[in-house]
Structure formats: structure tokens, C-alpha cells
Scaffold this motif. Structure first.
Motif, PDB file in Angstrom:
ATOM      1  N   ALA A  61       7.076  14.878  -5.716  1.00  0.00           N
ATOM      2  CA  ALA A  61       5.689  14.659  -6.136  1.00  0.00           C
ATOM      3  C   ALA A  61       5.344  13.175  -6.260  1.00  0.00           C
ATOM      4  O   ALA A  61       4.318  12.721  -5.756  1.00  0.00           O
ATOM      5  CB  ALA A  61       5.440  15.362  -7.473  1.00  0.00           C
ATOM      6  N   SER A  62       6.179  12.390  -6.934  1.00  0.00           N
ATOM      7  CA  SER A  62       5.841  10.987  -7.172  1.00  0.00           C
ATOM      8  C   SER A  62       6.147  10.148  -5.946  1.00  0.00           C
ATOM      9  O   SER A  62       7.038  10.468  -5.164  1.00  0.00           O
ATOM     10  CB  SER A  62       6.655  10.475  -8.359  1.00  0.00           C
ATOM     11  N   GLY A  76       3.603  22.072  -7.462  1.00  0.00           N
ATOM     12  CA  GLY A  76       2.524  21.096  -7.337  1.00  0.00           C
ATOM     13  C   GLY A  76       2.130  20.534  -8.693  1.00  0.00           C
ATOM     14  O   GLY A  76       1.943  21.279  -9.647  1.00  0.00           O
ATOM     15  N   THR A  83       0.046  16.989  -4.138  1.00  0.00           N
ATOM     16  CA  THR A  83       1.495  17.193  -4.017  1.00  0.00           C
ATOM     17  C   THR A  83       1.812  18.014  -2.773  1.00  0.00           C
ATOM     18  O   THR A  83       1.189  19.055  -2.546  1.00  0.00           O
ATOM     19  CB  THR A  83       2.049  17.970  -5.240  1.00  0.00           C
ATOM     20  N   THR A 104       3.722  20.693  -1.209  1.00  0.00           N
ATOM     21  CA  THR A 104       4.516  21.811  -1.734  1.00  0.00           C
ATOM     22  C   THR A 104       5.106  22.673  -0.616  1.00  0.00           C
ATOM     23  O   THR A 104       5.780  23.657  -0.879  1.00  0.00           O
ATOM     24  CB  THR A 104       3.664  22.698  -2.659  1.00  0.00           C
ATOM     25  N   SER A 124      -0.906  12.788  -5.736  1.00  0.00           N
ATOM     26  CA  SER A 124       0.236  13.706  -5.729  1.00  0.00           C
ATOM     27  C   SER A 124       0.780  13.966  -7.132  1.00  0.00           C
ATOM     28  O   SER A 124       1.456  14.961  -7.364  1.00  0.00           O
ATOM     29  CB  SER A 124       1.344  13.176  -4.810  1.00  0.00           C
ATOM     30  N   VAL A 125       0.496  13.058  -8.069  1.00  0.00           N
ATOM     31  CA  VAL A 125       0.908  13.274  -9.465  1.00  0.00           C
ATOM     32  C   VAL A 125      -0.312  13.530 -10.348  1.00  0.00           C
ATOM     33  O   VAL A 125      -0.327  14.435 -11.165  1.00  0.00           O
ATOM     34  CB  VAL A 125       1.702  12.059 -10.000  1.00  0.00           C
TER      35      VAL A 125
END
Lengths: 251, 251
Positions: free
Chosen positions: A139-140, A165, A170, A172, A195-196
Motif C-alpha cells: 500500500a505505501s 485496500g 491501493t 489490491t 494508496s494510503v
């Protein structure tokens, strides 16, 4: 005999006990520690007494317990993480001064991105919640850089999921993530919008040691639609400088 | 049963084991750990295995042992030292940028000054030896500020000696030290030329929390004969800003 009758080592019980302390919960009673760690009350009392006698825990006037400075001292002075962080810090300060946004250093630890340092501008206010905090690799932006450069075993374990997610941005889907990781390895950076958190974009580059191995990710968190090329230039310059300093310094 | 037959707790043995790691010695074999900690070899082997299983220690490919990131993470995330350091960091950066010399944050820990942070200019090169390092209270400028504001019990224990000289400028006479401490309380700072090293002068001020209690010392290390008034102004401004931020931020 160091092991309890239940077969759990004292070291493992101590870890369970220490794990009940968090950034938001720095002071607890022994009863709270017992309840949160799942340790029997008598065991918790005895371990707290032993750890306090050694300085790893401290008690305040009311008998409540907090982590001892001695624990921080022992953990810090012999740590390779400290060395990395110390080499990186002046270069992170320069990135932070020029880009003016949160600047972060993360390493891969047991399948997650663990943040060793986070600098914020004085006006942005201190943000202690994230240092020694973790984020999922997929994610990060830091996590994606670490994952792209990780051992195949670690990468496949993450790709096997679940890929939860955190925000709409994100990735996934394992297939899309695999393509994204290959692109990160080719281009040497990632830009990860939303994404975060929906409102922000992470930009991250790998940090290499003197032998060229990726040892960390350096990142900045920008407002979602801010231009990223200036920040990316600063990150690349800083990562190159850190690799140079790694080569020069003993250790 | 957590205690060994010798009556020493497992926690205390773990501390002895962790203490064998230092800034200069971050990787050791189990045999070296056993020898340096004075633990029986079999005990050292068992404890290393337990601590490695919990992530507090890590092993490299050759089986050598180093401190685990997990230890740093546990020690850092629940620590009030981290909070202090995090609040102080942006203000320390400003002092460092303006004064251009080593800028340090220290707390009183078991009768010594323990350094939580040290910033150096990029050109000065990283200096990792001092973070998580200690100096005697009566010798360092940070220590003198902490000692001047310590509980009477701690102050008298230090004054009772021995007051070892680190350099020609160290105050080693208890009577003179007592006068110096009173002066530090009155004036709210200390300038200590040549008290740790002949070539340098430490300048330090107390750092107070939101309730006005002295919780740390903020200092710079200048060349011996450099003017000190500019640095002192910067330190005072930073200490005031840290106290303000302490008051504003949640606990």
C-alpha cells in the motif's frame, strides 16, 4: 528453567508484555498489562518487577508502569537501524527543507514497512504516531519500493495476499501489483497517488548501502495533486548521497 | 520458574546479554556474547535462541547475532523519550542550522546524562557514537543543567563524588560545583569551557515540559574560544518553543 510449564519462553512473555505499550498508551497499571498481554496476573507482576529492577521498565509515583529509558538506550546503541538512520538524517533534513513535506525513512521488517524516521516541517507539527509505526508493503510508496527490491520469497508471500485496500488507490490485484513492482525495479522509483490516504500521494526511491543492496526506502508524502518531479529529484539526490556516505563510513 | 538457581532473574540475564552490544560492536557470535556477558555458554545459547525467535535479536547468514529491529520498535513506540525527542527535533534543527555546530538533547538517567539526539551539520559528518551515549553529570554542560535542576537526593549523591575530571575544565571540587549549580539555577544556563574536551565549550539550557518541570537539557558544542551569546540565544528560543509545544500536544 527458563521456560514456563506452558512451553512459552520468558523472552516471548517479555515481548508480549512490551507489546502492550503503544504510541497512544505509554503508561499502564500492572493489571492493564496483564489483561492486554494475556499473561496471568502473578506472572505479569513478577516480570514487571524484574524488568523494573533492570531499568527496562519504570514506575511512576502512582505505581503505574512505562517503558524505561534503559530499554531505549540498549535498543538504540547497538542497532544497525540507528546507523542507517544517522547516516540518512542530514540528507533527509535537506529533502524536508526543500520539499517542505513529510519525509520518511522505512525498512522492510517481517513483511511490513517499518518507519525509522519521519521529519515534518515545524509548522506541520510533530507527528509521533508514525515513527516505529508500520504500513503494509503493497500500500505505501515506501513499502512498494521495498517489496520491488525484496527477496523473491518475501515478494511472493505478499503477492499471495490478502492485499487489503487502505484507500481507493491501493493496488489490491496481485497481477497488477506484479507489473507495478517490475516497473519500480526498472524506473527506480514509485509515485503512488491515494494508496494510503485519498488526500495524499507518496513518492519513494530505494536507498542502497555501500555495496549496492537496497536497505531502505526514502519517501515524501505530498498533497494528492501536487507536482512530483521536484520531490523525486530531491529524493534521488539524497539516496545517492546516503549510498556514498555508507561506502565511506566504517561499520 | 523464572529465576535461575543463582537467584538472578531472566530479565536481568537478558539485560546482561543485550549490554554486550555497543555502538562499536553491533555483531557478535554467541560465544563472544557468552564471554562478554559472563553467562554460561548454554544459557547464552538458549537465551539467544529465544530472543531471536521473538525478533529481539537477529542472526545473519553466518549465524552471528545482532540486535533486532523489533527491539528498537518496541523500545521506541511506547517511549516518552521518543515523544520528547520528537517535539524537540524541529527546534533542534533550527538551532543546528543557525549555529552550525553539534546540537544535543540529553536527559537525566540513573545518575548520568543520556543523549537522546545529536544533530551535526552534513559537512561535519555523522557522529553516531554519542546518541544513546552517556556523560557524567558534573562534566558535560548538559549534565550540569540536569544536575542543577535534579532532586536534592540525586544532586547530593553526585556531589558526594567521586568527581572525576574528563578534561582540565571539569569542576572536580564539590564546593565549587555546588556554587556552580546554584549559579546555573539562577541564570538558567551554563557555559562550560573545556569540561569534556580541552578543544570545545559546551553551552546548555534546561528544557521544560508544559508544567514547567525540567525534563531535558539542550546544548551545543562550540570550538573552545568561539563566542557563545548567539548560540545561547538560539538555545533559549528553542527551549521556550519546546515548552510551548509540550503544553499544546496531548500526553
Amino acid at each position: 528453567m527458563a521456560n514456563s510449564s506452558a512451553g512459552e519462553s520468558v523472552a516471548s512473555r517479555i515481548v508480549r508484555l512490551l507489546e502492550t505499550f503503544t504510541t497512544e498508551r505509554t503508561v499502564q497499571t500492572v493489571s492493564e498489562i496483564a489483561r492486554r498481554s494475556g499473561l496471568p496476573r502473578t506472572t505479569a507482576h513478577r516480570l514487571v518487577a524484574e524488568l523494573a529492577a533492570s531499568g527496562l521498565l519504570e514506575r511512576d509515583a502512582a505505581g503505574r508502569v512505562r517503558l524505561g529509558l534503559r530499554l531505549w538506550e540498549l535498543a538504540g546503541r547497538g542497532s544497525h537501524a540507528l546507523r542507517l538512520r544517522q547516516i540518512a538524517l542530514p540528507h533527509m533534513e535537506r529533502v524536508q527543507a526543500r520539499v517542505g513535506e513529510h519525509t520518511q525513512l522505512a525498512v522492510l521488517e517481517r513483511g511490513e514497512a517499518l518507519f525509522l524516521e519521519r521529519l515534518s516541517s515545524p509548522t506541520a507539527g510533530a507527528n509521533i504516531t508514525r515513527i516505529a509505526g508500520r504500513l503494509p508493503l503493497h500500500a505505501s510508496s515506501s513499502g512498494l519500493v521495498l517489496l520491488a527490491n525484496a527477496d523473491e520469497e518475501v515478494r511472493e508471500a505478499t503477492l499471495a495476499g490478502p492485499l487489503t485496500g487502505l484507500a481507493q488507490g491501493t493496488t489490491t490485484d496481485a497481477g497488477r501489483l506484479r507489473v507495478q513492482l517490475a516497473r519500480i525495479r526498472t524506473h527506480g522509483y514509485v509515485v503512488a497517488p491515494g494508496s494510503v490516504e485519498a488526500v495524499s500521494t507518496g513518492v519513494a526511491v530505494p536507498v542502497r548501502d555501500g555495496r549496492g543492496r537496497v536497505v531502505a526506502a526514502l519517501s515524501v508524502v505530498l498533497p494528492r495533486d501536487a507536482p512530483t518531479s521536484g520531490a523525486l529529484d530531491e529524493l534521488r539526490r539524497a539516496a545517492a548521497a546516503i549510498a556514498r556516505d555508507f561506502g565511506v563510513q566504517p561499520g
